[in-house]
Motif scaffolding. Structure first.
Motif, mmCIF file in Angstrom:
data_model
loop_
_atom_site.group_PDB
_atom_site.id
_atom_site.type_symbol
_atom_site.label_atom_id
_atom_site.label_comp_id
_atom_site.label_asym_id
_atom_site.label_seq_id
_atom_site.Cartn_x
_atom_site.Cartn_y
_atom_site.Cartn_z
ATOM 1 N N PHE A 1 -2.043 3.377 -4.210
ATOM 2 C CA PHE A 1 -2.557 2.020 -4.387
ATOM 3 C C PHE A 1 -2.731 1.397 -3.011
ATOM 4 C CE2 PHE A 1 2.018 2.095 -4.849
ATOM 5 C CZ PHE A 1 2.438 1.176 -3.898
ATOM 6 N N GLU A 2 -3.601 0.386 -2.938
ATOM 7 C CA GLU A 2 -3.856 -0.168 -1.630
ATOM 8 C C GLU A 2 -4.022 -1.679 -1.676
ATOM 9 O OE1 GLU A 2 -6.441 2.294 0.595
ATOM 10 O OE2 GLU A 2 -6.728 0.748 2.124
ATOM 11 N N ARG B 1 -7.940 -0.796 -10.580
ATOM 12 C CA ARG B 1 -8.887 0.298 -10.773
ATOM 13 C C ARG B 1 -8.836 1.165 -9.532
ATOM 14 N NH1 ARG B 1 -14.395 -1.882 -11.967
ATOM 15 N NH2 ARG B 1 -14.760 -1.821 -9.735
ATOM 16 N N HIS B 2 -8.639 2.455 -9.715
ATOM 17 C CA HIS B 2 -8.557 3.405 -8.605
ATOM 18 C C HIS B 2 -7.634 2.919 -7.492
ATOM 19 C CE1 HIS B 2 -11.564 5.577 -10.627
ATOM 20 N NE2 HIS B 2 -12.560 4.758 -10.359
ATOM 21 N N SER C 1 0.847 -1.202 0.000
ATOM 22 C CA SER C 1 0.000 0.000 0.000
ATOM 23 C C SER C 1 0.868 1.232 0.000
ATOM 24 C CB SER C 1 -0.872 0.044 1.265
ATOM 25 O OG SER C 1 -1.656 -1.104 1.335
ATOM 26 N N ARG C 2 0.378 2.260 -0.624
ATOM 27 C CA ARG C 2 1.015 3.570 -0.530
ATOM 28 C C ARG C 2 -0.102 4.597 -0.584
ATOM 29 N NH1 ARG C 2 5.856 6.597 -1.403
ATOM 30 N NH2 ARG C 2 5.395 8.458 -2.639
ATOM 31 N N ALA C 3 -0.141 5.452 0.442
ATOM 32 C CA ALA C 3 -1.273 6.354 0.620
ATOM 33 C C ALA C 3 -1.569 7.153 -0.645
ATOM 34 C CB ALA C 3 -1.001 7.304 1.784
ATOM 35 N N SER D 1 1.695 2.209 -12.433
ATOM 36 C CA SER D 1 3.100 2.626 -12.464
ATOM 37 C C SER D 1 3.604 2.906 -11.064
ATOM 38 C CB SER D 1 3.252 3.893 -13.300
ATOM 39 O OG SER D 1 2.843 3.639 -14.605
ATOM 40 N N GLU D 2 2.740 3.485 -10.235
ATOM 41 C CA GLU D 2 3.126 3.807 -8.867
ATOM 42 C C GLU D 2 3.459 2.532 -8.105
ATOM 43 O OE1 GLU D 2 0.579 4.912 -10.516
ATOM 44 O OE2 GLU D 2 0.652 7.103 -10.488
ATOM 45 N N PHE D 3 2.643 1.492 -8.317
ATOM 46 C CA PHE D 3 2.895 0.209 -7.655
ATOM 47 C C PHE D 3 4.234 -0.370 -8.123
ATOM 48 C CE2 PHE D 3 2.557 -4.445 -8.248
ATOM 49 C CZ PHE D 3 2.714 -4.810 -6.923
#
Lengths: 503, 358, 332
Positions: free
Chosen positions: A280-281, A480-481, A275-277, A304-306
C-alpha cells in the motif's frame, strides 16, 4: 403418510435425498433431523445460523462422519458413504470453508492431485496436466495461471482453483460451503457464472452462505435448519429476505438495523503517509471519536496489509501516526495495545484464537498483566472479568473452561471481541468481523460496534460486503491497488458508486 | 541408532595428528571430536622420509582409547619424528569407521593400525585396505578374519572374563550368591567376557548366579540396577562380577549407600581404569588391567617393522616388560598377546604412579 | 405420538453422555490410571516393591530424568524440542566436577553456580538461533547435541573426573529430612514449574505461543522472548541434572547423558503433552517420569530382561499418543 411422500419425491430429477439424519457428539445432539431434497440442475440454498447443524449435515453427506441414524439416497438408490473418497467416487464433491491446497505445488498439480496424468504408468505427465488445467480454467473464465505455485495465489484465486477442481471431477452433486466468504465481489461474479454453467449441465448444487443477498441472486430452492433440525423448504421465489431471516433466527431477534450515532469531532488517530513496498502507498486517514470508518476494496487492494501494519504486526516503510496530537511509534502489537488500539484479524483461526485452550484463557490473555500481582494471576478476578464478557456478548458456552474449538464460528468471533474489549481499547480495528458467521451473531456484532463507537471510541472496519459497509459505517475509505482512491460519508453513496471506485 | 551418532555427521576426516598432540594436550580431544585435524608434512626436519600411520579406532570417549593414544604418543619413533600417526575417531559406529577407511586409502597412508568398532563390520574396510596395498596391523580388538592382518597385538578378552570371575569367586571361597553386570549386548567384548565368566562359573558348583543383566557399560545405569537388586535380594548378594570397571564402580556406589562391607562382598571389574585403580587401593574392588600402553607401542613397532624391513629393531621397552610372556621374536609372529595384569593391593601404587606419569 | 420419540431421544442422549464422559475421563486420566495399575501389579508381584527403601530408590533413580522432563515440558509446550540436553548435562557435570575435584577443591556452591551458568549459556545459544535466527529447533539442538558433546570432550580430554569433594557429593548422596537431596531437587523443580505454568502470566504466555504463534503475536506477546527463555531454562535444568548426576555417580564422565533427551521426551509425551505445543502440563509429565522409572525398577525387581523393558516403554509412548489423539477427536 411417510411412504406416500417418499414415492412422490423420488421423481425423475431428484438427485440426492436425505432424511432423518441424526448425529451426536460426546452426548450432545448436534443434529436431530437433517433433511434435503436436491434436484438436478438447481442451486439449493442450505440456510441456518451457526450451531444449526449445517456443517454436521454436510460432513455426513460427504462421508466424513457416520450418522447415528437416518437414510440417504443418491439417484434413487440408498447409499451411505464410509469416506470422502467413496462420496467423491459416487459424484459428490465439496468446496469447504477451510481450503486445503498443497502450497508448494502448481495450480495444475493441485487440480489433478490424486488423478495425475501419467506417462508410462509411473511418471507424472506435466505437459498434459498443464494443458488440461489451462483449458479448464479458460472455459470457466477463471483468471489463474496453471503454472504458478498455489502459495502465490490470493485466497480468492485459491477458491477458484478448488472450484475448478471440483468441476473437473464431473460431480453430479456439488456442495459449496461459504464459497464467497473469502473472495471479493468481482470474483464472486466469476464464480456465479461458473455456477450457472454447472446448472445448465444438470449438476445439483447445495449452496451454503451467510450472505443472504447472494442466495436470492443464485439459488432456486432453499432449506432452513435451526437448532439441529429441519425447519422449512421451498422455492426461493416464494420467500423474501425478511421471511428467510425470520426462519433462520427463529424470530427471536427483532430487526434492529443499528444506525451508528453521529460522530463527534475529536480526532483519536491520524495516519499520515503510511506506505509499505508492494502492498500500500501513501495512506492518509483519520479516526474520530464516535466514528465507524469502513475500509472497502477488492481482494488484494492492500486493506488487510494496511490494517496489519497499523496494528504493528508488520512494519511500514514510511509514515507517521499521531494520537491525541502527539506522534507515536507502533512497531509491534504490544505497542498498539499500550496505546489502546486493539485488532481482530481476518482469519480468526490462524491468527486470533488458541483453539485448544479454554474460552477463559482466550479472553483474558491480553489483559493478564492487569489481572495479576507480581506476575501471579488472580484467578478470581480473571473469572469475574471473563464471566462479564461472556454475558456482555451472549457467548454460548457450557463452561468458561470449554475449549474454543468446540464453539461455533459466531461464538468464536465473539470471543475475539470479548478479548479485545478487556484491554479497554479506544480504537478497534476489525478485519472482516462478520465473515462466515450466522445472521444472529452478525447483528450482535454490528450492535456492539455501534455501541462501542457511541461511547466515544472509534472503529476501523474492513469489509468486502457492500451492504455491511453501508449499513454500519459512518464513513468509507476505498482502496484500489494499494492506494486510497476515495473517501466519503456513507449517506452520500450507493453500492454502485462504491463498486465503481473499487474496481 | 542413537541421535548422538546421527548428529556427528560421518565426516571421514582425520581427527588428530601426533605432532599436535605432543604440544597441546588440551587441543587433543577437541580435534578428535570436531574433526578439524590435519596431517603434518611428509618429511621431518632432517629431510628423512616420515612413515605415516593411520589409526582408525573405536571412539575417543572411552578412557581406554585415551590411554591407548597416550601410549602411542610416547613411543620413541613418534617422539623422534621417524613416524607420525593420525587418529580417526570411529565414534563407536561401524559405518563412520568404514567411511574413514575410504579417506585413509585415498590419502595413501603407509600403514594402518586398526581397532575395529565391530569385529564383523571391520572386515570389509580392512579387505579394501589390503587390496590397496596398505598393510593392516591389528590392535586391541581382533577382526573376525585374521588373514587380513600382517600381525596383531592385543589381550585375550575371554581370559579377562576368567580373571574377574576368579577374583570374585576365590574371595568368596567358591561358595555364595553373585550378580553379573553385562556390557552392551552383542559387542565382542561383552560376548567374549561373558564366555570367560561362564567358563569359570561352570567349574564353580557352589556359586549361584542371582541375576544377569546389561547395564550398557554405564556407571549410572549399573548404580540404579544394583540398587534395585539390593532391594529385591536384600543381603543375599555376596559378590558382583562386572564386565567392566565403570559398571563395577556404579555397583560400589549403590552398595556403599547400603553400608555393605567390601571385605566380605567382593566386586570385580575389568579394564583397570584410573578410578578403578583407586577403588582397588581403597579395598573396594578388584580389577584386571589391560595394558593399553603395551598394545599401542607394540602395534607401532609392528607397523614400522613392516615399513622399514627386517633391519628394524623395536624401540619400545614394552617387549621387556613381561619376561617369558611377551617377546619380540624378530617381529615375525602374526599374533602377540599382552598379558592381563591382575591389580592387587601390592601393585596398585606402582600402576597408579605409571598412570599419573603418563 | 410426539412425546415418545422425544423421551427416547432423551434417554439415549443421557446414556451416551455418561459413556462420553467416562471416555473423556479415561482420555484425560488414562495415564494416571496406568500408573495406578503398574503400582498395583508391582506390589502384588514383588514383596520388596512397596518398601520405603525401594520407593526412595525409585524416586532417586527418576530424579535426573524428572528434572530434564520438567524443562522439556516447557520446550515442548512452545512447540519446540531440545535434543541437546544430554550433552549439556555432560558438559555442566564436567565443569562442576572440575571445580571440586583434586586436593584443593573450590566451594561446592561455586561449582554448582558455575555449572548452572554454563547450562544457561548453552541453552541461550540454542534459544538465540531458534527465536531470532528462526532455525528449526530440531536442527539447532541437533547441532548443539554434537557441539556440546565435543566441548565436553575438549574440556575433559576424554577422561573422567573423580575424587569429588564430599560437600559436592552431598547433592547426589545426601539426604534432607530423610529424603535424598536429588529427590528434593526434582520435587522442588517440578513444584515451581507447575506453579509457574499454571498460575503466572509467563506460564500462560508459554501456552499461548505453543497454541498458536501467530495469535500470540497478535495478542502482543513477545513470542521470541518466550521461545528464547524456554531454551535458557532448559539449559539451566540440564545443568542442575548434570551436577546431580555427577554427584550421584561420584564422577563426571564424558559419555554421560547420551540419549537422555529421548527418555525426557518420552516422559513428556507419555504425560500427554502435545508435540505440536500448547497442550499439557507438569503434573502429568511427573506421572510420565514415574511410569518410566517404575517400569525400570519393577522389571529389575522381577528379574525380567531389559529387552522387554524397552518394548514396553515403546508401547507406552505410542499408547499415550493414541490417547492424546482420542482426546482431541472428542474435543472436535
Amino acid at each position: 403418510m411417510n411412504v406416500a411422500r417418499h414415492e412422490v419425491m423420488s421423481g425423475s430429477d431428484l438427485l440426492l435425498k436425505a432424511e432423518g439424519i441424526q448425529k451426536s457428539y460426546g452426548g450432545v445432539l448436534a443434529l436431530h433431523d437433517g433433511r434435503i431434497e436436491l434436484c438436478a440442475g438447481t442451486v439449493h440454498a442450505l440456510c441456518g445460523g451457526n450451531g444449526a447443524g449445517k456443517s454436521t449435515f454436510l460432513n455426513i453427506l460427504m462421508g466424513l462422519e457416520a450418522p447415528d441414524s437416518g437414510r440417504i439416497w443418491l439417484n434413487g438408490s440408498e447409499t451411505r458413504f464410509a469416506s470422502p473418497a467413496s462420496a467423491l467416487a459416487a459424484g459428490i464433491a465439496i468446496i469447504t470453508q477451510e481450503l486445503s491446497p498443497v502450497p508448494d505445488m502448481t495450480v495444475a498439480e493441485n487440480i489433478f492431485l490424486g488423478r495425475e496424468s501419467r506417462r508410462a504408468g509411473w511418471f507424472v505427465n506435466q505437459t498434459v496436466m498443464r494443458r488440461k488445467a489451462a483449458e479448464l480454467l479458460e472455459r470457466l473464465n477463471f483468471a489463474v495461471d496453471p503454472r504458478v505455485k498455489m502459495r502465490r495465489l490470493s485466497l480468492g484465486q485459491i477458491q477458484l482453483v478448488e472450484i475448478a477442481k471440483a468441476i473437473d471431477q464431473r460431480s453430479s452433486v456439488l456442495i459449496m460451503d461459504e464459497p464467497t466468504s473469502a473472495i471479493g465481489d468481482k470474483e464472486t461474479a466469476v464464480l456465479f457464472d461458473a455456477i450457472r454453467q454447472l446448472k445448465s449441465a444438470g449438476v445439483g448444487i447445495i449452496y451454503v452462505s451467510h450472505r443472504l443477498s447472494e442466495l436470492f441472486s443464485i439459488a432456486d430452492e432453499y432449506t432452513v435448519f435451526r437448532d439441529g433440525g429441519f425447519v422449512r423448504t421451498g422455492l426461493m421465489k416464494d420467500i423474501d429476505r425478511d421471511e428467510l431471516i425470520r426462519l433462520i433466527v427463529g424470530g427471536s431477534l427483532i430487526d434492529q438495523q443499528c444506525a451508528a450515532t453521529e460522530p463527534e469531532k475529536a480526532t483519536l488517530l491520524e495516519v499520515q503517509g503510511y506506505s509499505r513496498a508492494g502492498e500500500f502507498e501513501d495512506i492518509n486517514l483519520s479516526l474520530k471519536s464516535g466514528e465507524i470508518v469502513g475500509l472497502y476494496g477488492l481482494m488484494g487492494a492492500g486493506r488487510s496489509e494496511f490494517a496489519s501494519s497499523l496494528y504493528g504486526i508488520s512494519r511500514r516503510n514510511r509514515g507517521r501516526l499521531v494520537m491525541d496530537g502527539a506522534e507515536v511509534e507502533i512497531n509491534s502489537p504490544g505497542d498498539a495495545l499500550k496505546f489502546r488500539i486493539a485488532m481482530i484479524t481476518e482469519d480468526r483461526k490462524a491468527s486470533g484464537l488458541f483453539l485448544s485452550q479454554s474460552v477463559r484463557k482466550n479472553i483474558s490473555l491480553t489483559s493478564l498483566s492487569s489481572l495479576s500481582r507480581r506476575s501471579f494471576i488472580n484467578e478470581r478476578k480473571e473469572k469475574a472479568v471473563v464471566q462479564r464478557m461472556i454475558e456482555r456478548f451472549h457467548i454460548k458456552v457450557r463452561t468458561r473452561d470449554q475449549p474454543v474449538r468446540q464453539l461455533s464460528g459466531g461464538n468464536q468471533q465473539k470471543v475475539l471481541f470479548a478479548r479485545s474489549l478487556t484491554t479497554s481499547p479506544r480504537i478497534l480495528i476489525c478485519d472482516e468481523p462478520t465473515r462466515g458467521i450466522d445472521e444472529g451473531a452478525k447483528r450482535e456484532i454490528h450492535a456492539f460496534l455501534a455501541e462501542f463507537a457511541a461511547q466515544g471510541n472509534a472503529v476501523l472496519m474492513i469489509s468486502s460486503e457492500v451492504q455491511e459497509i453501508l449499513a454500519s459505517c459512518n464513513r468509507v475509505v476505498v482502496f484500489r491497488h494499494g492506494r486510497q482512491v476515495a473517501e466519503s460519508p456513507v449517506t452520500r453513496i450507493t453500492p454502485e458508486r462504491l463498486l465503481h471506485w473499487a474496481s | 541408532m542413537r541421535l548422538e551418532e546421527l548428529a556427528t555427521t560421518r565426516s571421514p576426516k582425520p581427527a588428530v595428528t601426533s605432532s599436535l598432540l605432543t604440544r597441546r594436550q588440551i587441543l587433543k580431544a577437541g580435534l578428535a571430536v570436531t574433526g578439524l585435524g590435519f596431517v603434518s608434512g611428509c618429511r621431518n626436519q632432517s629431510g628423512k622420509s616420515v612413515h605415516r600411520i593411520a589409526v582408525p579406532l573405536q571412539g575417543m570417549t572411552a578412557e581406554f582409547m585415551q590411554l591407548w593414544v597416550r601410549g602411542a604418543q610416547a613411543h620413541p619413533a613418534i617422539k623422534n619424528g621417524l613416524a607420525t600417526f593420525t587418529v580417526f575417531d570411529g565414534r563407536m559406529d561401524a559405518l563412520t569407521q568404514a567411511n574413514q577407511f575410504d579417506t585413509i586409502i585415498t590419502r595413501r597412508y603407509d600403514a594402518i593400525i586398526f581397532i575395529p568398532v565391530d569385529v564383523q563390520a571391520g572386515v570389509g574396510p580392512a579387505t579394501q585396505a589390503k587390496a590397496a596395498g596398505i598393510p593392516v596391523i591389528g590392535s586391541n580388538t581382533l577382526l573376525a578374519d585374521r588373514s587380513l592382518y600382517v600381525s596383531y597385538i592385543g589381550s585375550e578378552s575371554v581370559i579377562s572374563g576368567e580373571y574377574v570371575a576368579h577374583g570374585v569367586i576365590d574371595r568368596l571361597g567358591g561358595k555364595g550368591n553373585v550378580v553379573v553386570l553385562e556390557g552392551l549386548i552383542g559387542q565382542s567384548a561383552q560376548v567374549e567376557r561373558r564366555q570367560g565368566i561362564n567358563k569359570v562359573l561352570a567349574r564353580s558348583p557352589n556359586i549361584k548366579v542371582l541375576e544377569t543383566k546389561s547395564a550398557n557399560w554405564s556407571r549410572a545405569e549399573a548404580q540404579s540396577l544394583m540398587e534395585n537388586w539390593l532391594t529385591s535380594h536384600g543381603n543375599t548378594i555376596n559378590g558382583v562380577i562386572s564386565h567392566n570397571d565403570e559398571m563395577a564402580l556404579g555397583a560400589i556406589e549403590a552398595m556403599k549407600a547400603r553400608g555393605i562391607d567390601f571385605a566380605t562382598h567382593p566386586v570385580g571389574g575389568i579394564d583397570g581404569l584410573t578410578d578403578a585403580l583407586e577403588a582397588v587401593k581403597r579395598g573396594e574392588m578388584s580389577t584386571t588391567l589391560q595394558d593399553a600402553n603395551a598394545q599401542a607401542q607394540g602395534s607401532i613397532d609392528l607397523a614400522l617393522k613392516v615399513l622399514i624391513g627386517p633391519s628394524y629393531k623395536p624401540m619400545s621397552d614394552i617387549w621387556n616388560q613381561y619376561p617369558g610372556q611377551l617377546s619380540w621374536d624378530d617381529g615375525k609372529k602374526t599374533e602377540y598377546l599382552v598379558p592381563w595384569t591382575p591389580v592387587t593391593g601390592e601393585n596398585v601404587d606402582r600402576l597408579l604412579a605409571i598412570r599419573r606419569a603418563g | 405420538m410426539m412425546s415418545t420419540p422425544t423421551k427416547q431421544m432423551g434417554r439415549a442422549g443421557a446414556r451416551s453422555r455418561t459413556l462420553g464422559s467416562l471416555g473423556q475421563l479415561f482420555a484425560r486420566y488414562g495415564i494416571v490410571i496406568a500408573l495406578g495399575l503398574i503400582v498395583l501389579a508391582l506390589s502384588v508381584l514383588s514383596d520388596n516393591f512397596l518398601t520405603s527403601g525401594n520407593l526412595t530408590n525409585v524416586l532417586r533413580q527418576v530424579s535426573i530424568n524428572g528434572i530434564l522432563a520438567v524443562g522439556m515440558t516447557f520446550v515442548i509446550l512452545t512447540g519446540g524440542i531440545d535434543l541437546s540436553i544430554g550433552s549439556v548435562l555432560a558438559l555442566t557435570g564436567m565443569v562442576g566436577a572440575s571445580l571440586v575435584a583434586g586436593s584443593k577443591p573450590h566451594s561446592p556452591i561455586l561449582a554448582i553456580l558455575a555449572a548452572l551458568a554454563v547450562g544457561v549459556v548453552a541453552g541461550a545459544c540454542s534459544g538465540i538461533f531458534i527465536a531470532w535466527v528462526r532455525l528449526p529447533a530440531f536442527v539447532v539442538t541437533l547441532g548443539m547435541l554434537s557441539a556440546v558433546r565435543g566441548l565436553t570432550l575438549i574440556y575433559s580430554q576424554g577422561m573422567p573426573i573423580s575424587n569429588l569433594s564430599s560437600g559436592f557429593k552431598f547433592l547426589g548422596q545426601g539426604t534432607f529430612l530423610g529424603i535424598p537431596v536429588s529427590v528434593v531437587l526434582f520435587g522442588a523443580t517440578a513444584l515451581a514449574a507447575w506453579v509457574v505454568l499454571a498460575y503466572t502470566v509467563y506460564g500462560r504466555r508459554v501456552y499461548a505461543v505453543g497454541g498458536n504463534m501467530r495469535s500470540a503475536h497478535t495478542c502482543g506477546i513477545n513470542v521470541r522472548g518466550i521461545i528464547f527463555s524456554v531454551y535458557a531454562l532448559m539449559g539451566l535444568l540440564s545443568a542442575l541434572a548434570g551436577v546431580t548426576l555427577t554427584a550421584r555417580t561420584t564422577a563426571a564422565l564424558p559419555q554421560a547423558g547420551v540419549a537422555y533427551e529421548l527418555d525426557a521426551i518420552a516422559a513428556v509425551v507419555i504425560g500427554g503433552t502435545s508435540l505440536t505445543g500448547g497442550i499439557g502440563g507438569i503434573p502429568l509429565t511427573v506421572v510420565g517420569v514415574l511410569i518410566i522409572g517404575l517400569l525400570n525398577n519393577g522389571l529389575d525387581l522381577l528379574g525380567i530382561s531389559s529387552y522387554y523393558q524397552q518394548v514396553i516403554k515403546g508401547l507406552m509412548i505410542v499408547a499415550a499418543v493414541l490417547i492424546d489423539k482420542a482426546r482431541h477427536a472428542d474435543a472436535a
